[in-house]
Structure formats: structure tokens, C-alpha cells
Write a protein that holds these residues in place. Structure first.
Motif, short mmCIF file in Angstrom:
data_model
loop_
_atom_site.label_atom_id
_atom_site.label_comp_id
_atom_site.label_asym_id
_atom_site.label_seq_id
_atom_site.Cartn_x
_atom_site.Cartn_y
_atom_site.Cartn_z
N ILE A 119 45.80 57.43 41.01
CA ILE A 119 46.14 56.11 41.56
C ILE A 119 47.53 56.11 42.20
O ILE A 119 47.66 55.76 43.37
CB ILE A 119 46.00 55.00 40.49
N PRO A 120 48.59 56.52 41.48
CA PRO A 120 49.91 56.51 42.14
C PRO A 120 50.00 57.48 43.32
O PRO A 120 50.81 57.26 44.22
CB PRO A 120 50.88 56.92 41.02
N LEU A 121 49.18 58.50 43.32
CA LEU A 121 49.20 59.44 44.46
C LEU A 121 48.52 58.85 45.69
O LEU A 121 48.54 59.46 46.76
CB LEU A 121 48.55 60.76 44.05
N GLY A 122 47.90 57.69 45.54
CA GLY A 122 47.27 57.03 46.69
C GLY A 122 45.93 57.64 47.07
O GLY A 122 45.43 57.40 48.17
N LEU A 123 45.38 58.45 46.16
CA LEU A 123 44.12 59.13 46.47
C LEU A 123 42.93 58.22 46.26
O LEU A 123 42.97 57.31 45.44
CB LEU A 123 43.98 60.36 45.55
N HIS A 162 46.25 56.61 24.17
CA HIS A 162 45.33 56.84 25.28
C HIS A 162 43.91 56.69 24.75
O HIS A 162 43.43 57.57 24.03
CB HIS A 162 45.54 58.24 25.87
N VAL A 191 36.28 52.73 34.77
CA VAL A 191 37.57 52.42 35.41
C VAL A 191 37.67 52.87 36.87
O VAL A 191 38.70 52.66 37.50
CB VAL A 191 38.75 53.03 34.61
N VAL A 192 36.64 53.50 37.39
CA VAL A 192 36.67 53.98 38.78
C VAL A 192 35.88 53.01 39.65
O VAL A 192 34.85 52.49 39.21
CB VAL A 192 36.06 55.40 38.86
N ARG A 228 38.40 60.28 33.65
CA ARG A 228 39.11 59.00 33.53
C ARG A 228 40.62 59.20 33.70
O ARG A 228 41.28 58.48 34.45
CB ARG A 228 38.81 58.43 32.13
N HIS A 281 41.58 60.21 37.28
CA HIS A 281 41.61 59.01 38.14
C HIS A 281 42.93 58.25 37.94
O HIS A 281 43.59 57.86 38.91
CB HIS A 281 40.43 58.11 37.81
N GLU A 282 43.29 58.07 36.68
CA GLU A 282 44.55 57.37 36.37
C GLU A 282 45.73 58.06 37.08
O GLU A 282 46.60 57.39 37.65
CB GLU A 282 44.75 57.39 34.85
#
Lengths: 383, 383
Positions: A23-27, A341, A43-44, A16, A19-20
Motif C-alpha cells: 500500500i505505501p509503495l503505491g502498488l 498482527h 483486505v485486498v 495479506r 498487500h499491507e
């Protein structure tokens, strides 16, 4: 844009949080999860429900992934070799990962490369365990099944031969280790990429309660500077010798010699993002999760330095109250700087359902804030 | 655990980054997106594909959501009222949101509450626009359609009556504003919750290129301290008077009076996370996205203070090269402290496809690093 697809095996909180970070890495992120209710599966967007122990499932999942990495260390080595033979990069690879899967293999390799370890050997039965105890100065000793343990599971503190029967019941080889009279536990976390770039996070102090990580303080307070450097160098060397790719946590005992000189011994290895690195999400320039995905994709690594003099992480364990939402409200109101978190998991007593991070200039204050929030969320204190 | 479900209307990057911020908060996120390829739809698990202009679609989407919030300001007011009548909290609510949807309504309200604005009035045709120009000292003046504009779209700099025909073609009322001779553009971003708690981020400088946000510097360098406080107070007052819930960006012109005294005029309002607040993802204790979701759920708000003396955000616009991956590798290798935020969007020239954040003690260095990365990703420079 041709950004890569990361295949993550396992749907727990480490997936989890990875993945978070992705996201900003554009992956693009694809998840193999046991159930749709798993922490990461909530969340994925692209989730495959299936059993990681089944090779056909793994093969189908790996289609379209540029790399496979892990939330846990339980995928059978032969399956990972099969994926590699199919041409799928598996990171960390099976030859490295086996050292985190099998404590017997790990200890043999660490001895071979000269890494400081507690005295240990494989024991065949309770009588052999008693013989080992004799060799190291008597009971108590630690017995561990070489595979399958985590968070204190698969580990026994054994005080007599009669006490030593349980570890052998699983039919898995048993490793005996001397019970180290340690000063405290440390962790040296590093991240290494396939082309050999590596970054070392500050060495942290890790405080366990009932065999489960409770608090992490970054950096470890009052740690001898030379010893900190030694611990980081050791972790980097282990990663290089074992061919680790991604995040490696080297859990350490800090010892004090008869001369008062501090030393370290390797306790455990974990080849994935690790609880000892959760503080990095708010406390370091680049989090362990971001660096783990950067490493498995062979992207340049991010700066591991801390952003604050002190960061403290406390795990949030489930208590007697199934609904934490009111406590969560309270904690946000009490401390607007608190970083919560939550993992989306149902509360069960003792289960890790989240963690909190705090940071600042004053360690006592930073620590009190994290402690209070974790205890309040668990329900063990009220105001 | 009974954590709430946030329904987000719109699948753009603001929704993507709000989801990212919601993961650690343990929130469930549901997205209404135009297509499965939209920026947020790529990373959210529960996505409904549908048209936000259709009330039945909105109503079906809202089932099971504890609150509805927005990635954009285009949902028809009457639909929002219908959702509210159904008992669904809509935040910001239609009575507030109309001020961000309709520039005529916004200007009238701002005048009413005494907020400093450029001189303006609704004009009926090019001749009336010319009459307005006369009133404010001559052309050029600014004409804006009261609805539907963003990023410089729906805004014209008009230099003559003949020049003023275009804005009237859409059949939407046209607002004329004096062309302000501003020193620079600022933004005062605040977040307000339903129970009236509010936090103000530091006032930032926003640098536009061709009507599109290019660079944001936090805090605005050399800003008069009293004026910064005035701008924050103004944003807080606007939010309270208009009943805004969630993130409010007040875009401002900084002016210099004949006496040399600095002043501010309100340019635009945005009631959602906003480009002027992207720096908060790495530069503030609590990001605008985290505070936006906390606000719409009426959770206590997080600390908005900066974590570094300077943070700079540069937007990454699409250039001539459709594949940014090699440039992205280069930027990570060049600057291990760089924070890249990619939106998963196809590259089209001039399209916002990501942003970068840098932070540190030395503004010139921080700014150069962000500038270099954005330009390199766009392909306008090489090493």
C-alpha cells in the motif's frame, strides 16, 4: 501514474501482509484466492476466487498483472512455465521454485553447490530407510515426502523399520535424512532481485514447538560472528546459484563439532516471505514483505538492518477459545509497545492466527513481553 | 473471531493509511467513497460508492459498522446526529466535530476554555473587516470562511478594505483574525479514547509553503521544553473539553513576546489523522492511524513515543510530469532507508500525491534526504 500491478497467488497471511506492505509503495495488488474468507481476500480490493491448480484460471488471473508471485509454493511447475511462455514474469521463476517445492531436487542442488547438508538420500521403502539408518549410525532418522509438506506435515521422526511405513503411503518419493543433533535452529533470510541486487537480514534464532515455528529472536543471541557471516553468505550464494528472486529463507541447524567448533547445516528452503522474517515488520528498516515486492518488481531493495538491538516474534496459535477479542484488549492495555498482527482467521486449536512483535534493549524483557502476549491470546495463561 | 467493523467516511489518503494500519490489528474496514478511483477505494475490499451528504446513503453504509469515523470533516452535523440516534457510535461525535467544521464555533469554545488564540471576531462585511484591522493594529489581517476551508483554501491575507470583498462572496460567515507575527508553526497531536485515555505525540515543527504543509520535523528542533509540555497539555485539555475521540491535531503558532519569552497560539484544529502526524508511520512506536482506530473502537492506545531521535516528513506534490515511477525508482536506489508513501492518486501540479519519511540521528542529514526525495519525485530537481 503507471505503477505496476502485482499478482499474488494464494490468499493466506503472507499475501495479506505483502498487500499491507504494498500500500505505501503505491502498488496495485491483485489476489488469486481459494475463498473470499481467506486471510488476504478480506483486505485486498481486487480478488479473483479460483483454483491455482487450474491453468486457465491462472492465465485469466495473470491478465493485467505485471508480475506473478506467491503466498505458497504449491503452483505446479508446468503451469508456471506456461505463464512464462505467455510473457508473464513469474518471480521466483519455476526453475528456482522447484527447489522449494521438491526436497529431493533441493538436496541434489545443494550438494552440487557444496552447501552443508545433513546426510541424506532418497529411499525406496521401509527396508531401504533402515539401510539408510545403518549408514548414518542408526535410528532415529527423518523421513520426508519430497513434495507437499509444511509446518511439520510430511515429516516423520522414524525410530524403527516398522515405524517407517507411513511416509510411503502417499506414493510420493521419500527423502531420508540423518537426525541432526543440533544446538538450535537458525534462519538466514535474504532478498534478491532479478538484476542480482541482494540484501541479507541478520541471522535469527528460530524456536519450533511440535514442528511449528513458535518464537524468533533477531538477531540470534550469542551467535558466533563468523558463523553468522557464513550463514548470510551461504543464503546469498544459494539464491544466486538457484536464481531465486524475492525472499529466500534458509532454515539452518546450528551444530557443534567434536572440537566444539560451531557449524551450520541447511534444513529447508522457502522462496516467499517466511515466518522467520515476520519480526522485520516492526524490527527492521525494511520488512521482508516490502523487500519481497520490491524484488519481484526489480525495484531497488530497502535497507534490511534492524531498528532495535533485539526484536522477538511469537506466533499466536489458536487455543480453546474461539473469540480472542477480550484477550487482545488485555494485551494492548498491558503493553502499549506491543505490535499485534492478526490474520483475520477463525480460531482453531493450533492454527496460526497471528503473531506479535516486541523490541527493545533488554532481550529478557523483550522476550517475556512477546511470550506473554502470545500465550494470553491463545488462552494458555491468565494474569 | 468477532473483531469489529470500522466504517470510514471518505476515500482519501487518510482513509487509505488508516486501512493500512487496521490490517495488522485484524479489523474489518468498510469505506464510503465518492468514486472507485479514490485513494483508499483502490486498496480496501469493502467499498460503498456514494455521497456522504446524503443521509440515506450514510444510513445504509452504517449498517453492520461498529463505529463510524472520518477521512474528512465535511459530513453535515445533522446527519451525524441522525446516525447517533440510530444507535451507531460516531467518533468523533457531532458535538466535538463541529469545532473542526466551523471556525467560529471553534474560536468561541477555545476562548471559553481559556486556550490562547489570536485576536479574532466574526466580521459582517469589508468595512467591518477594516474596523477589525483597526482594533488589532492595522492591516494585514486574516479572513477565513468559518466552514469549508482546508490547505489554504478559504483563507485570505487581506491588506485593505478593497481587498476584503472576496471572502464574503460565498455567503458563509467570515472570521477575522490578527495576522500573527509567529516564529514558526508547530503541531501538538494527541489521540483520545471514549473512556478518556489519551496519548500525546511529541510536538512537531510544521513548515508550510503556499499554505500547504511541506515539511514536518519531529520533534520540533530547539523547542523550549516547558513550552512543548504546555502545548501537549493544551491539546489534551482541548480534546477533553470538546469531547474529542480519535486523533486531534492542534496547529499552533510559536510566538516570541517582547520579553523574548516563547508562547503559543492555537491556529487550527483537525479531528482526524492529520498531515502533521504522517511522520509517526515510520517514526513513532504507534502511528497516528493505528492510534486513531484504536481510539474510535475504545481499544487501549499504543505508545506514541518516537523510535528515532529525528524523523522528517516531506509531502510529495505533483509536478509537471504525470509519471513518477522512474523518479520513485531513483529515490529507492539513492536511499535504501527512505520510506515512501504513495497515495495512488493521479499527478496534478500541486496535488498531494504522497509523502516520504526519513529518520536518524543527524537532523541535517535526515532532513536533506527527505527534501531530496520529495523534490526529485516532484521533478523540481535532478541529480
Amino acid at each position: 501514474m503507471t505503477f505496476p500491478v502485482v499478482g499474488m497467488v494464494g490468499g493466506g497471511q503472507l499475501a495479506r501482509m505483502t498487500h499491507e506492505a504494498g500500500i505505501p509503495l503505491g502498488l496495485k495488488f491483485k489476489l488469486l484466492s481459494d475463498t473470499p474468507q481467506d486471510s488476504a481476500a478480506q483486505v485486498v480490493s481486487e480478488v479473483v476466487i479460483g483454483d491455482y491448480r487450474d491453468l486457465d484460471t491462472l492465465r485469466a488471473f495473470a491478465q493485467g498483472c505485471d508480475v506473478i508471485t506467491f503466498d505458497h509454493e504449491h503452483v505446479p511447475t508446468e503451469h508456471l512455465r506456461a505463464l512464462e511462455a505467455d510473457g508473464i514474469p513469474v518471480r521466483p521463476g519455476p526453475d528456482a521454485l522447484v527447489h522449494a517445492q521438491d526436497k529431493g531436487v533441493m538436496r541434489a542442488k545443494l550438494l552440487e553447490i557444496g552447501a552443508p547438508c545433513p546426510r541424506h538420500r532418497i529411499v525406496s521403502d521401509p527396508a531401504d530407510a533402515a539401510a539408510f539408518a545403518e549408514e548414518v549410525g542408526g535410528f532415529p532418522v527423518i523421513l520426508k515426502t519430497v513434495r507437499g509438506g509444511y509446518d511439520g506435515k510430511g515429516v516423520w521422526v522414524v525410530r524403527s523399520e516398522a515405524d517407517a511405513a507411513d511416509p510411503f503411503r502417499a506414493g510420493v518419493p521419500v527423502l531420508a535424512e540423518e537426525k541432526v543433533d543440533f544446538v538450535r535452529e537458525l534462519a538466514a533470510d535474504i532478498v534478491r532481485s532479478p538484476h542480482g541486487q541482494a540484501v541479507a537480514y541478520p541471522v535469527v534464532e528460530s524456536i519450533q514447538v511440535d514442528g511449528v515455528c513458535d518464537t524468533v529472536i533477531a538477531p540470534a543471541p550469542d551467535l558466533d560472528e563468523a558463523l553468522a557471516g557464513e550463514a548470510q553468505q551461504l543464503a546469498l550464494r544459494i539464491a544466486a546459484e538457484l536464481g531465486v528472486v524475492g525472499h529466500l529463507a534458509v532454515e539452518l541447524f546450528e551444530t557443534r563439532g567434536p572440537d566444539g567448533k560451531p557449524g551450520i547445516l541447511v534444513n529447508e528452503l522457502a522462496m516467499r516471505p517466511h515466518n522467520s522474517g515476520h519480526w522485520t515488520m516492526d524490527g527492521a528498516i525494511t520488512s521482508q514483505f516490502a523487500n519481497h515486492v520490491r524484488a519481484v518488481l526489480d525495484l531497488p531493495l530497502g535497507d534490511p538492518r534492524p531498528r532495535a538491538p533485539w526484536t522477538v516474534m511469537c506466533n499466536v496459535l489458536g487455543g480453546d477459545y474461539p473469540d480472542m477479542y477480550q484477550a487482545y484488549l488485555h494485551c494492548m492495555a498491558r503493553d502499549p509497545q506491543l505490535k499485534i498482527h492478526m490474520y483475520g482467521k477463525d480460531v482453531k486449536p493450533g492454527r496460526k492466527v497471528g503473531h506479535v512483535n516486541t523490541y527493545g534493549d533488554d532481550l529478557a524483557d523483550v522476550r517475556e513481553r512477546a511470550r506473554h502476549a502470545a500465550d494470553y491470546l491463545r488462552g494458555t495463561i491468565t494474569e
